[in-house]
Write an enzyme that holds these catalytic residues in place. Structure first.
Site, mmCIF file in Angstrom:
data_model
loop_
_atom_site.group_PDB
_atom_site.id
_atom_site.type_symbol
_atom_site.label_atom_id
_atom_site.label_comp_id
_atom_site.label_asym_id
_atom_site.label_seq_id
_atom_site.Cartn_x
_atom_site.Cartn_y
_atom_site.Cartn_z
ATOM 1 N N LYS A 269 11.317 2.543 0.250
ATOM 2 C CA LYS A 269 10.089 2.049 0.892
ATOM 3 C C LYS A 269 9.538 0.830 0.143
ATOM 4 O O LYS A 269 9.026 -0.113 0.764
ATOM 5 C CB LYS A 269 9.048 3.170 0.944
ATOM 6 C CG LYS A 269 7.689 2.764 1.468
ATOM 7 C CD LYS A 269 7.669 2.386 2.948
ATOM 8 C CE LYS A 269 6.292 1.898 3.362
ATOM 9 N NZ LYS A 269 6.215 1.498 4.765
ATOM 10 N N LYS B 171 -1.463 -2.544 -2.764
ATOM 11 C CA LYS B 171 -1.000 -1.366 -3.525
ATOM 12 C C LYS B 171 0.534 -1.352 -3.590
ATOM 13 O O LYS B 171 1.128 -1.168 -4.648
ATOM 14 C CB LYS B 171 -1.511 -0.093 -2.835
ATOM 15 C CG LYS B 171 -0.812 1.191 -3.255
ATOM 16 C CD LYS B 171 -0.895 2.292 -2.205
ATOM 17 C CE LYS B 171 -0.330 1.943 -0.884
ATOM 18 N NZ LYS B 171 0.310 2.936 -0.070
HETATM 19 P P1 NAD Z 1 -5.563 5.582 6.515
HETATM 20 O O1 NAD Z 1 -6.546 5.206 5.459
HETATM 21 O O2 NAD Z 1 -5.821 5.195 7.928
HETATM 22 O O3 NAD Z 1 -5.345 7.183 6.501
HETATM 23 C C1 NAD Z 1 -5.438 7.994 5.368
HETATM 24 C C2 NAD Z 1 -6.246 9.229 5.744
HETATM 25 O O4 NAD Z 1 -6.272 10.122 4.639
HETATM 26 C C3 NAD Z 1 -7.703 8.900 6.096
HETATM 27 O O5 NAD Z 1 -8.021 9.452 7.362
HETATM 28 C C4 NAD Z 1 -8.497 9.542 4.964
HETATM 29 O O6 NAD Z 1 -9.757 10.049 5.391
HETATM 30 C C5 NAD Z 1 -7.572 10.664 4.550
HETATM 31 N N1 NAD Z 1 -7.789 11.113 3.181
HETATM 32 C C6 NAD Z 1 -7.840 10.360 2.051
HETATM 33 N N2 NAD Z 1 -8.031 11.138 0.972
HETATM 34 C C7 NAD Z 1 -8.106 12.415 1.445
HETATM 35 C C8 NAD Z 1 -8.297 13.662 0.825
HETATM 36 N N3 NAD Z 1 -8.486 13.754 -0.494
HETATM 37 N N4 NAD Z 1 -8.305 14.763 1.595
HETATM 38 C C9 NAD Z 1 -8.141 14.680 2.934
HETATM 39 N N5 NAD Z 1 -7.966 13.512 3.590
HETATM 40 C C10 NAD Z 1 -7.942 12.400 2.838
HETATM 41 O O7 NAD Z 1 -4.154 5.042 6.017
HETATM 42 P P2 NAD Z 1 -2.806 4.856 6.854
HETATM 43 O O8 NAD Z 1 -2.742 3.455 7.347
HETATM 44 O O9 NAD Z 1 -2.633 5.999 7.797
HETATM 45 O O10 NAD Z 1 -1.734 4.965 5.666
HETATM 46 C C11 NAD Z 1 -1.388 6.214 5.048
HETATM 47 C C12 NAD Z 1 -0.172 5.978 4.152
HETATM 48 O O11 NAD Z 1 0.913 5.517 4.969
HETATM 49 C C13 NAD Z 1 -0.381 4.933 3.072
HETATM 50 O O12 NAD Z 1 0.302 5.326 1.905
HETATM 51 C C14 NAD Z 1 0.229 3.684 3.678
HETATM 52 O O13 NAD Z 1 0.654 2.779 2.667
HETATM 53 C C15 NAD Z 1 1.370 4.272 4.485
HETATM 54 N N6 NAD Z 1 1.825 3.492 5.648
HETATM 55 C C16 NAD Z 1 0.917 2.930 6.508
HETATM 56 C C17 NAD Z 1 1.390 2.194 7.612
HETATM 57 C C18 NAD Z 1 0.453 1.522 8.593
HETATM 58 O O14 NAD Z 1 0.930 0.696 9.389
HETATM 59 N N7 NAD Z 1 -0.834 1.816 8.609
HETATM 60 C C19 NAD Z 1 2.759 2.073 7.826
HETATM 61 C C20 NAD Z 1 3.652 2.700 6.965
HETATM 62 C C21 NAD Z 1 3.161 3.408 5.860
#
Ligand code: NAD
Length: 292
Positions: free
Chosen positions: A171, A239
């Site tokens: 990744k 990050k």
């Molecule tokens: P996001 O911030 O939209 O979602 C994360 C969720 O986790 C939020 O709803 C938040 O409230 C929740 N959260 C955080 N801490 C928490 C806790 N302690 N307990 C319960 N819930 C908690 O982020 P995202 O865009 O969905 O990304 C999530 C992961 O996936 C990241 O590591 C990101 O790098 C990766 N990612 C994102 C994408 C994208 O296009 N958005 C693509 C591939 C990978």
């Protein structure tokens, strides 16, 4: 069909959990903010008000959280996943985090009789919604085989790439390639605009040749139209560039192009664009040229 606990129902986790429901799994979701839980319930999932409640009966536990400290807190914390998961459960962490943290999670899980995989994803929100993510999986071969069915509900390219942490290493390479692509696409667009070229026509023909890419297809129009709503936030890509840099250093490598684009992503984040989609890196390239 499995009983699934899903923690982290954000931009990616929300639609992934919904796709697990649609595939017939019984999904209990937990998120820090209640609205995201309500959205899952509206799609046929169940609500949990704590991590413990989400994982207690689960055969498979998904986590989709922003960063390494979030995964450490939710999985390894005092009242976290491993404190409450049942023996034999599968833990599938889809968050993008440091490979060393994934390895530590796998070791701690094994001590509790929980089988862990690092399974970060690529494809962004559209592919999370469609259930067509690319998933790079690290962990034991037998654990991968056991998780094949649930992973098939959220992704179409699902590949076992090695032992614990290997998914995160792949990744990190993914994020290096995507950031570089976005930077060059932004430069090409500024270049075309400066020459007064019809950028819709220009990107169309570029997309059909060797310059074509998934990044061009997904981000070209966002840049042309200056529509930078996330998507994948710049702060998260910042990050990830940190993860790439640290892992490269660990291996004694130099990644000069990655270092440069990493600095541009850092600048975008420092200048307040962290909540924009990573296509918003365009603003840095444009500003360097006195354009917007
Ligand atoms: P996001 O911030 O939209 O979602 C994360 C969720 O986790 C939020 O709803 C938040 O409230 C929740 N959260 C955080 N801490 C928490 C806790 N302690 N307990 C319960 N819930 C908690 O982020 P995202 O865009 O969905 O990304 C999530 C992961 O996936 C990241 O590591 C990101 O790098 C990766 N990612 C994102 C994408 C994208 O296009 N958005 C693509 C591939 C990978």
């Amino acid at each position: 069909m499995s009983k699934v606990g899903f923690i982290g129902l954000g931009i990616m986790g929300g639609p992934m959990a919904a796709n697990l429901v649609a595939a017939g799994h019984e999904v209990t979701g937990y998120n820090r903010s209640q609205a995201k839980i309500d959205q899952l319930v509206a799609k046929g999932g169940k609500a949990a008000s704590t991590v413990a409640e989400a994982v207690r009966d689960a055969e498979v536990i998904f986590t989709m959280l922003p960063d390494s400290p979030d995964v450490e807190a939710v999985v390894l914390g005092e009242d976290g996943v491993l404190a409450h998961a049942r023996e034999g459960a599968l833990l599938v962490d889809c968050s993008t985090i440091r490979p060393d943290v994934s390895r530590r999670v796998a070791e701690a899980a094994a001590e509790k009789g929980v089988r862990a995989l690092d399974a970060p994803v690529s494809g962004g929100e559209p592919k999370a919604i469609d259930g067509t993510l690319s998933i790079m999986v690290g962990g034991e071969e037998s654990t991968f085989a056991a998780a094949r069915d649930v992973l098939g509900a959220v992704g179409t390219t699902v590949v076992h790439v090695g032992p614990a942490g290997a998914g995160q290493t792949v990744k990190a390479a993914n994020q290096l390639i995507v950031a570089g692509n976005i930077g060059l696409l932004a430069e090409a667009l500024v270049f075309l605009e400066a020459h007064g070229v019809d950028t819709e026509a220009g990107l169309k023909v570029l997309g059909g040749g060797l310059a074509g890419s998934t990044v061009l297809d997904a981000k070209g129009d966002k840049m042309r139209n200056r529509e930078f709503g996330p998507g994948f936030r710049i702060e998260l890509h910042h990050k990830d560039m940190g993860i790439v840099q640290a892992a490269a250093r660990e291996a004694g490598l130099t990644i000069p192009l990655g270092a440069l684009v990493g600095q541009l992503v850092a600048a975008a984040n420092a200048q307040g664009d962290g909540k924009l989609d990573h296509s918003g890196l365009f603003r840095q390239i444009a500003n360097l040229n006195g354009r917007d």
